[in-house]
Design an enzyme around this catalytic site. Structure first.
Site, PDB file in Angstrom:
ATOM      1  N   HIS A   1     -73.607 -25.893  10.644  1.00 51.13           N
ATOM      2  CA  HIS A   1     -72.470 -24.940  10.545  1.00 51.13           C
ATOM      3  C   HIS A   1     -72.362 -24.108  11.825  1.00 51.13           C
ATOM      4  CE1 HIS A   1     -69.910 -21.706   8.877  1.00 51.13           C
ATOM      5  NE2 HIS A   1     -69.631 -22.573   7.921  1.00 51.13           N
TER       6      HIS A   1
ATOM      7  N   HIS B   1     -47.737  28.190  -9.325  1.00 47.59           N
ATOM      8  CA  HIS B   1     -48.175  27.180 -10.285  1.00 47.59           C
ATOM      9  C   HIS B   1     -48.108  25.786  -9.672  1.00 47.59           C
ATOM     10  CE1 HIS B   1     -49.164  25.407 -14.133  1.00 47.59           C
ATOM     11  NE2 HIS B   1     -48.262  24.482 -13.828  1.00 47.59           N
TER      12      HIS B   1
ATOM     13  N   HIS C   1     -54.521  21.010 -14.954  1.00 50.03           N
ATOM     14  CA  HIS C   1     -54.920  22.421 -15.040  1.00 50.03           C
ATOM     15  C   HIS C   1     -56.433  22.571 -15.181  1.00 50.03           C
ATOM     16  CE1 HIS C   1     -50.645  23.362 -16.792  1.00 50.03           C
ATOM     17  NE2 HIS C   1     -50.607  22.919 -15.555  1.00 50.03           N
TER      18      HIS C   1
ATOM     19  N   HIS D   1     -46.087  15.988  -9.631  1.00 55.28           N
ATOM     20  CA  HIS D   1     -47.249  15.162  -9.971  1.00 55.28           C
ATOM     21  C   HIS D   1     -47.167  13.766  -9.361  1.00 55.28           C
ATOM     22  CE1 HIS D   1     -48.779  18.256 -12.516  1.00 55.28           C
ATOM     23  NE2 HIS D   1     -47.710  18.258 -13.276  1.00 55.28           N
TER      24      HIS D   1
ATOM     25  N   ASP E   1     -51.054  23.017  -9.447  1.00 53.92           N
ATOM     26  CA  ASP E   1     -50.934  21.588  -9.761  1.00 53.92           C
ATOM     27  C   ASP E   1     -51.402  20.716  -8.602  1.00 53.92           C
ATOM     28  OD1 ASP E   1     -49.962  21.914 -12.329  1.00 53.92           O
ATOM     29  OD2 ASP E   1     -47.857  21.705 -11.774  1.00 53.92           O
TER      30      ASP E   1
END
Length: 468
Positions: A371, A266, A84, A293, A270
């Site tokens: 190398h 709401h 929130h 969530h 979220d």
């Protein structure tokens, strides 16, 4: 390129501001203080009740629990139900804030973001000098939880917008949708929408000793089962009420819905709060079906990984006909390294947290003698050493007298070699700070590109030591 720098400046708040209340699950008095922060700070929580005031970034990688809200945990320090607070910051388009807490969770207030929004507006919004960066969605990105049927998708769009579709399979709540086409709608249409729960969930939480800070003013309770005398007695005690009844619309009394679809709104709140854990502004349309969530934070983690990869593949564009910022002579004034162990030829960009430079790989390099004589390949460890030298330039260029210092490796993490580097190649190095330079320790990400591809990457930690 999917990460762009926008024309808009980053923002923070003009002054500190505090609120107090109770934590929903702990029932303890808690204070939250929003503090101004610098550009590129983002959202960081500070636990002022713990020795050393440890910091926890609002980062999807720190999510440990989503059962009753989004919980962050870093080094065993937790922040509970952070969504929130984060939604209020995103909703007001505030980019950088330090969030001080004297407990593990923010005050629940009325179960919405309304009071946080009001406080932040009272503190005032201040522009910073740095421009905002934004991830532009070019392709459809989805995450689905097969077990629950929850799914979040983001599609290309001209701005950030969110739609939530809620279906709990209950007659009392039914199917609801909510949408905002622009984040500017958050304050008036979403921020005041309160959290909600079903009666059977409330019973379970009460039996576990949770929601100690709950009352009928900070959660809408949908009565999805008969209200027994035993449950009624528990609710009266928990909510400190002499009488509790069910209203005609199926919610417990003492609350009036602000909107018929307040639950879906709401859930949208979220989603916005949980997606703040991506850590980067996003341009795209989010469609969340049966969000929660768990899936919100899983989607945030997926987006964060995609953005991280896109940053890696964002190859610096260098005009090789232009004069470099530093040539070899200037580089040797900063670094103690000398041929044949100096592996950076030119620097083209250097600022507070980023350095870009090149190494022209020739067949005359000493390491090619062994190398490998019949198949010359630049050793990966030499590429990493060159990255470290780039990091040394980034950090030591800030010192007044760099010749008095040496850099030593402390740690190397997440090393990947993706493509071979051969004689005749030009390596473009990009090295950026992953955190502030503290107590002589710097943490950096090094990226190396050759032939239009990422050929190596690593996270490097180095210690700067004074030797003269």
């Amino acid at each position: 390129i999917m990460i762009v720098t926008t024309k808009e400046n980053q923002t923070t708040i003009s002054k500190k501001i505090s609120l107090s209340g109770v934590g929903l699950h702990t029932g303890k008095d808690v204070s939250i203080t929003f503090c101004p922060a610098d550009s590129d700070h983002g959202y960081i929580f500070k636990r002022t009740d713990i020795e050393g005031s440890p910091l926890i970034e609002a980062d999807a990688n720190y999510v440990t629990s989503t059962e009753r809200g989004t919980c962050l945990n870093k080094n065993s320090i937790t922040i509970q139900t952070c969504e929130h607070v984060l939604a209020s910051l995103v909703g007001l388009e505030i980019d950088n804030v330090m969030i001080e807490l004297n407990a593990s969770e923010p005050p629940i207030m009325d179960g919405s973001s309304k009071y946080f929004v009001e406080a932040l507006e009272k503190a005032g919004i201040k522009q910073l000098n740095q421009k905002r960066k934004e991830f532009i969605v070019r392709n459809v990105i989805s995450y689905k939880d097969e077990a629950s049927g929850s799914e979040i998708t983001i599609i290309p769009a001209s701005q950030y917008s969110v739609t939530t579709m809620v279906d709990f399979g209950t007659k009392i709540l039914g199917t609801q949708n909510a949408t905002i086409e622009n984040i500017s709608e958050f304050k008036d249409n979403i921020s005041s929408c309160r959290t909600f729960s079903f009666l059977h969930e409330i019973e379970m939480l009460l039996n576990k000793g949770l929601i100690k800070g709950g009352d009928l003013n900070n959660a809408i309770v949908y009565v999805d089962k008969p209200l027994s005398d035993e449950t009624m007695s528990k609710l009266k005690k928990a909510f400190n009420k002499d009488k509790i009844s069910v209203k005609s619309n199926g919610i417990l009394d003492n609350l009036t819905l602000l909107y018929p679809n307040e639950a879906a709104r709401h859930k949208l709140l979220d989603v916005i709060g949980d997606l703040a854990l991506i850590g980067t502004r996003v341009r795209g349309k989010v469609i969340a079906t049966k969000p929660g969530h768990y899936i919100n934070t899983k989607f945030s983690k997926k987006m964060k990984d995609i953005i991280k990869d896109s940053k890696k593949n964002d190859i610096p564009q260098i005009d090789f006909t232009s004069k470099p910022l530093l040539d070899t002579t200037k580089i040797m004034e900063i670094l103690p390294h000398r041929p044949p162990f100096l592996f950076i030829d030119k620097i083209y960009e250097l600022n507070d947290d980023l350095v870009i430079g090149v190494k022209n790989v020739t067949i005359d390099e000493d390491f090619f003698k062994g190398h490998f004589p019949e198949y010359p390949v630049m050793p990966g460890v030499i590429i990493i050493e060159a990255m470290a030298q780039m990091g040394g330039i980034l950090v030591m260029s800030k010192l007044d007298d760099p010749q008095k210092y040496l850099t030593f490796f402390a740690k190397i993490d997440k090393v990947r070699f993706r493509h071979k580097v051969l004689p005749g190649d030009t390596i473009i190095f990009k090295c950026s700070l992953l955190g502030p330079f503290r107590r002589g320790i710097c943490h950096m990400q090094g990226l190396a590109y050759a032939n239009g591809k990422l050929c190596a990457e690593a996270e490097l930690t180095a210690q700067i030591t004074k030797v003269k």
